[in-house]
Design a protein around this motif. Structure first.
Motif, PDB file in Angstrom:
ATOM      1  N   LEU A  48       0.819  -1.204   0.000  1.00 42.29           N
ATOM      2  CA  LEU A  48       0.000   0.000   0.000  1.00 42.29           C
ATOM      3  C   LEU A  48       0.858   1.261   0.000  1.00 42.29           C
ATOM      4  CD1 LEU A  48      -2.943   0.959   0.128  1.00 42.29           C
ATOM      5  CD2 LEU A  48      -2.738   0.936   2.610  1.00 42.29           C
ATOM      6  N   LEU A  52       1.017   4.050  -2.970  1.00 44.66           N
ATOM      7  CA  LEU A  52       0.755   5.463  -2.680  1.00 44.66           C
ATOM      8  C   LEU A  52       1.939   6.349  -3.057  1.00 44.66           C
ATOM      9  CD1 LEU A  52      -1.178   5.226   0.689  1.00 44.66           C
ATOM     10  CD2 LEU A  52      -2.041   6.063  -1.478  1.00 44.66           C
ATOM     11  N   PHE A  90       0.336   8.478   4.702  1.00 49.67           N
ATOM     12  CA  PHE A  90      -0.956   8.072   4.133  1.00 49.67           C
ATOM     13  C   PHE A  90      -1.100   6.551   4.134  1.00 49.67           C
ATOM     14  CE2 PHE A  90      -0.901  12.232   1.630  1.00 49.67           C
ATOM     15  CZ  PHE A  90      -1.699  12.860   2.562  1.00 49.67           C
ATOM     16  N   LEU A  94      -4.214   4.730   5.934  1.00 47.72           N
ATOM     17  CA  LEU A  94      -5.088   3.887   5.125  1.00 47.72           C
ATOM     18  C   LEU A  94      -5.019   2.421   5.550  1.00 47.72           C
ATOM     19  CD1 LEU A  94      -7.060   4.272   2.805  1.00 47.72           C
ATOM     20  CD2 LEU A  94      -5.209   3.794   1.232  1.00 47.72           C
ATOM     21  N   HIS A  95      -3.828   1.957   5.901  1.00 47.79           N
ATOM     22  CA  HIS A  95      -3.649   0.576   6.354  1.00 47.79           C
ATOM     23  C   HIS A  95      -4.469   0.313   7.612  1.00 47.79           C
ATOM     24  CE1 HIS A  95      -1.484  -2.252   9.060  1.00 47.79           C
ATOM     25  NE2 HIS A  95      -1.611  -3.024   8.009  1.00 47.79           N
ATOM     26  N   LYS A  97      -7.161   1.841   8.626  1.00 50.53           N
ATOM     27  CA  LYS A  97      -8.584   1.828   8.292  1.00 50.53           C
ATOM     28  C   LYS A  97      -8.981   0.532   7.582  1.00 50.53           C
ATOM     29  CE  LYS A  97      -9.004   6.798   8.033  1.00 50.53           C
ATOM     30  NZ  LYS A  97     -10.106   7.276   8.831  1.00 50.53           N
ATOM     31  N   ILE A  98      -8.140   0.080   6.665  1.00 52.69           N
ATOM     32  CA  ILE A  98      -8.435  -1.162   5.938  1.00 52.69           C
ATOM     33  C   ILE A  98      -8.435  -2.360   6.880  1.00 52.69           C
ATOM     34  CG2 ILE A  98      -7.510  -2.780   4.232  1.00 52.69           C
ATOM     35  CD1 ILE A  98      -6.605  -0.317   2.614  1.00 52.69           C
TER      36      ILE A  98
END
Length: 124
Positions: A48, A52, A90, A94-95, A97-98
């Motif tokens: 990820l 990004l 980021f 994001l990690h 949240k995923i």
């Protein structure tokens, strides 16, 4: 009479031993699941972050060379550390949240060690 008394004691000991073995098996499964989840989570995080970073480099290149029409390589060199750090930050956000969505959707709270599911929960 004593024979029945001993058989009751033997049964209770056998039941206690079965429960103890089931607890050991369950702890082993939880440990294995946690290790597997952590390894997969780390691999997802690295991929990820790389995606990004590549996307941020592409955006920076488009801005510098297509929109601003710059000819020098200096702007992208200056932006490189910012893109690197931005991709990492980021990526971490994001990690998290995923992983929360995955843990929540697959209901992994009982299958992982205590605290791991809580780590990925959003803070309020």
């Amino acid at each position: 009479m004593e024979h029945n008394n001993f058989s009751d004691i033997d049964r209770t000991e056998i039941e206690a031993e079965k429960k103890r073995r089931q607890e050991i098996i369950k702890k082993g499964e939880i440990r294995r699941n946690t290790i597997l989840f952590t390894i997969v989570s780390c691999i997802v995080q690295v991929i990820l972050m790389l995606v990004l970073m590549i996307a941020l480099y592409a955006v920076a290149a488009v801005i510098f060379y297509r929109i601003l029409r710059l000819q020098s390589a200096l702007p992208i060199q200056i932006a490189s550390p910012l893109v690197f750090v931005g991709g990492m930050i980021f990526g971490f956000i994001l990690h998290k949240k995923i992983m929360f969505v995955i843990i929540d959707k697959l209901n992994l709270y009982g299958k992982l060690q205590k605290g791991l599911g809580d780590y990925y929960r959003p803070r309020k």
